[in-house]
Design an enzyme around this catalytic site. Structure first.
Site, PDB file in Angstrom:
ATOM      1  N   SER A  21       0.801  -1.226   0.000  1.00  0.00           N
ATOM      2  CA  SER A  21       0.000   0.000   0.000  1.00  0.00           C
ATOM      3  C   SER A  21       0.828   1.268   0.000  1.00  0.00           C
ATOM      4  CB  SER A  21      -0.945   0.001   1.210  1.00  0.00           C
ATOM      5  OG  SER A  21      -1.832  -1.101   1.141  1.00  0.00           O
ATOM      6  N   THR A  22       1.957   1.301   0.706  1.00  0.00           N
ATOM      7  CA  THR A  22       2.701   2.545   0.885  1.00  0.00           C
ATOM      8  C   THR A  22       4.176   2.322   0.598  1.00  0.00           C
ATOM      9  OG1 THR A  22       3.101   2.128   3.234  1.00  0.00           O
ATOM     10  CG2 THR A  22       1.073   3.318   2.650  1.00  0.00           C
TER      11      THR A  22
END
Length: 695
Positions: A21-22
């Site tokens: 996600s990041t």
């Protein structure tokens, strides 16, 4: 072998979708990424010979708010029917929102593609598998929203206590125990305090910018390379000053939630934009007196009100701050007829002539302009009323102004001294680095020597600036002492009208005492009627005579003109000048009289020469033609060019020409030029300018 992995699906090939996600997860969660890449070996074990890995979405959220090129490749391959299975670690890797998840399931069911995760193999064309996949997608979306809700509530709870840490502006640091304190660098503290002091004094962010630029004082700011970076010094900028003056942290208040996020649907996908400012009433958290401030919270609110009033075209009902223009009452005058604010216009070769005019109704509704008048007389009259209002406090104001001047000199001296001290430290540091390097490393030693020389040159420049700029102890001696100020304060009008007095300061004084001036013009009485609304709620009316056509700020007074007319022809120009000076009469420019000035005015008015005791003799236009022997057109040309003085009471009356005016040198020269011609002048000669070419 699982019956769902048919030979047809194994022949198509498989796709392994990898996503985190990041960027932080990509850097620190190495095991999770290794597990996803290991799915490639798992696919080969299940019998797939062609396995493609799609990892373009590493560091991208699957919430649907960010464009994912890797996921679009997966969808495209499924639609083309070339994929037999899609491998993922869990449903949340493919999508964190139901829209994209169910869209992928629908496409897989139509093309016969299965979805594989460590828990099993799912065929979307089967109702039970499709139900299970739908539940997994819903749980994934719910899990994401639950994480967000928990995080937001925890952040909000900590912010309400004033303990949530975020990036601080220059001048503040977080302590180990969670407190917010001023930066220990005294130079930073002094520079920021000077900014707020100048804002209180000048009342305008732009004037503060111009002052710092003019004085050459640098301001601190955070480095943009990384959050909470080192403090760097640079010349002041307008955006930097606005950000500094509008930040509530400098007023000692803890503020959180000053901006909001907006979501827009663009091309069928939600797009979020952050940083949209909210009004103060909608801030999430505001805790006054939370930490030591550079100014009080009351002073911070006054600064915000001042800057809001200074914004043109956004607060038309408020008077603007004094900006230092020639118009003393700019932004304070309101038309009594239509209620609009009056504009200021400047004209003349140097913009010295100012006029106030109401054109609000003309611009908005196409109506004729209401009123217009010269601004010089109105400014003087209102200034006189203001001086009478503050005359009783002139002594205290003079003493307080001197004290503020001493404080400002001290602040400038400290700013330059701290900058010099830091430059000396940097020069010593550069010298130590040069001395510590191995002499045989010539390239490194040469670079360090150059840096040392640059630092020494900066120290020398600052020392020279301290000596030449006057920011030292000796400059304070140039300020008049209290006794001199007391005597000077008795003549406040002279100080006010002095050319060297700051125009912006006078404008700010007027705006402190006067809220608004409502004006109108009485055309019959030639008067300008001014209703003054004082700050304390009192009102007073002022009437100013309106100037006639041809009158201006340097026109000679009627009393002086009458005296010259009576004495002309009977006394010498020097005697007339002496009499005018004894009567304390001045020229239109405010100068004393002398013989040359009397002669020029007397010639302009066509008055007789000195010693002519008889009544002034005049000639008609035809008599002048007969006497001089030139054409009537020639005489009219001389009158139009103002070479030959003449008077005409009304347009229909004949011209009256003084006999003495015919003896003026310019007139005689023009007449001689006309007489030398062999033929009478024609209109073509007059138009070509040949008749008076020599004059």
């Amino acid at each position: 072998m699982n019956p769902k992995l048919t030979a047809e699906r194994l022949q198509r090939g498989a796709i392994v979708y990898v996503r985190q996600s990041t960027p932080g997860q990509v850097l620190h969660h190495q095991e999770g990424r290794r597990r996803q890449y290991a799915l490639k070996d798992h696919a080969r074990q299940l019998g797939f010979q062609q396995v493609a890995v799609i990892d373009e979405d590493l560091g991208r959220s699957g919430s649907g708010l960010v464009k994912r090129s890797g996921f679009e490749q997966v969808v495209g391959a499924v639609c083309a029917g070339t994929v037999g299975a899609v491998f993922c670690l869990e449903a949340s890797r493919l999508a964190r929102n139901c829209r994209e998840w169910h869209h992928l399931i629908e496409l897989c069911g139509m093309t016969g593609t299965v979805i594989v995760d460590p828990d099993g193999i799912y065929d979307p064309s089967l109702m039970n598998d499709r139900l299970l996949l739908g539940l997994k997608g819903t749980m994934s979306e719910f899990e994401l929203n639950l994480f967000r809700q928990r995080s937001a509530e925890a952040i909000l709870q900590k912010a309400r206590r004033g303990e949530l840490r975020f990036g601080l502006p220059v001048g503040y640091v977080w302590m180990a125990e969670g407190r917010m304190e001023k930066e220990p660098d005294r130079r930073v503290q002094q520079a920021l305090s000077l900014v707020f002091a100048k804002m209180t004094e000048l009342g305008s962010a732009r004037q503060v910018l111009l002052w710092f630029r003019r004085e050459g004082i640098a301001l601190p700011r955070r480095s943009q390379d990384q959050p909470g970076g080192a403090t760097i010094w640079a010349p002041a900028t307008y955006s930097g000053l606005l950000s500094l003056l509008s930040n509530p942290l400098y007023g000692g208040a803890y503020a959180f939630g000053k901006t909001k996020t907006r979501t827009r649907v663009i091309e069928g996908r939600a797009r979020k934009t952050m940083g949209h400012k909210k009004p103060r009433s909608e801030w999430t958290v505001l805790i006054p007196d939370h930490h030591p401030g550079y100014i009080s919270w009351e002073q911070y609110e006054r600064n915000q009100a001042t800057m809001a009033a200074n914004v043109h075209m956004k607060s038309p009902g408020e008077p603007k701050a004094g900006r230092g223009g020639r118009a003393l009452l700019s932004g304070l005058l309101r038309c009594r007829r239509c209620g609009h604010k009056l504009y200021v216009s400047y004209s003349g070769s140097q913009g010295m002539v100012l006029r106030y005019q109401c054109r609000g109704a003309h611009s908005n509704q196409g109506e004729p302009r209401c009123i217009t008048f010269s601004g010089l007389g109105v400014d003087r009259a209102v200034a006189g009323e203001v001086l009478r209002a503050i005359g009783g406090n002139a002594i205290e104001a003079a003493v307080e102004a001197a004290e503020k001047m001493r404080q400002h000199l001290g602040e400038q001296r400290r700013a330059v001294a701290m900058e010099l001290e830091q430059a000396r430290y940097e020069a010593k540091l550069a010298g130590r680095r040069y001395e510590a390097v191995d002499p045989d490393r010539r390239l490194v030693a040469a670079e360090l020597e150059a840096r040392w020389n640059t630092a020494l040159q900066k120290v020398q420049a600052l020392e020279e600036r301290v000596r030449e700029s006057g920011c030292d102890e000796e400059k304070a001696a140039d300020i008049p002492d209290k006794e001199i100020l007391l005597s000077l304060a008795q003549d406040l009008p002279a100080v006010w009208n002095a050319p060297e007095t700051d125009a912006g300061l006078k404008q700010r004084i007027v705006r402190i005492l006067v809220e608004e001036l409502v004006v109108d013009v009485n055309e019959e009485k030639k008067e300008i009627i001014i209703l003054i609304h004082w700050a304390g709620g009192r009102h007073s009316e002022l009437r100013v005579s309106q100037r006639g056509t041809g009158q201006h700020g340097q026109s000679t007074g009627m009393e002086a003109l009458e005296a010259i007319r009576r004495m002309a022809g009977r006394f010498e120009d020097g005697e007339i000048a002496a009499t005018l000076n004894r009567l304390r009469l001045r020229t239109g420019a405010g100068n004393s009289w002398n013989g040359q000035r009397v002669y020029g005015l007397r010639r302009q008015l066509g008055l007789p020469n000195p010693g002519s005791h008889a009544q002034v003799r005049t000639l008609t236009l035809q008599q002048a033609v007969d006497r001089l022997g030139v054409s009537e057109l020639c005489i009219r040309r001389l009158i139009e060019q103002k070479i030959l003085p003449a008077t005409q009471v009304v347009p229909s009356a004949p011209w009256e020409i003084s006999l003495d005016a015919l003896n003026l040198p310019p007139v005689q020269q023009a007449i001689d030029n006309a007489r030398r011609r062999k033929r009478p002048p024609t209109p073509q000669d007059e138009a070509s300018g040949l008749l008076f070419s020599e004059s």
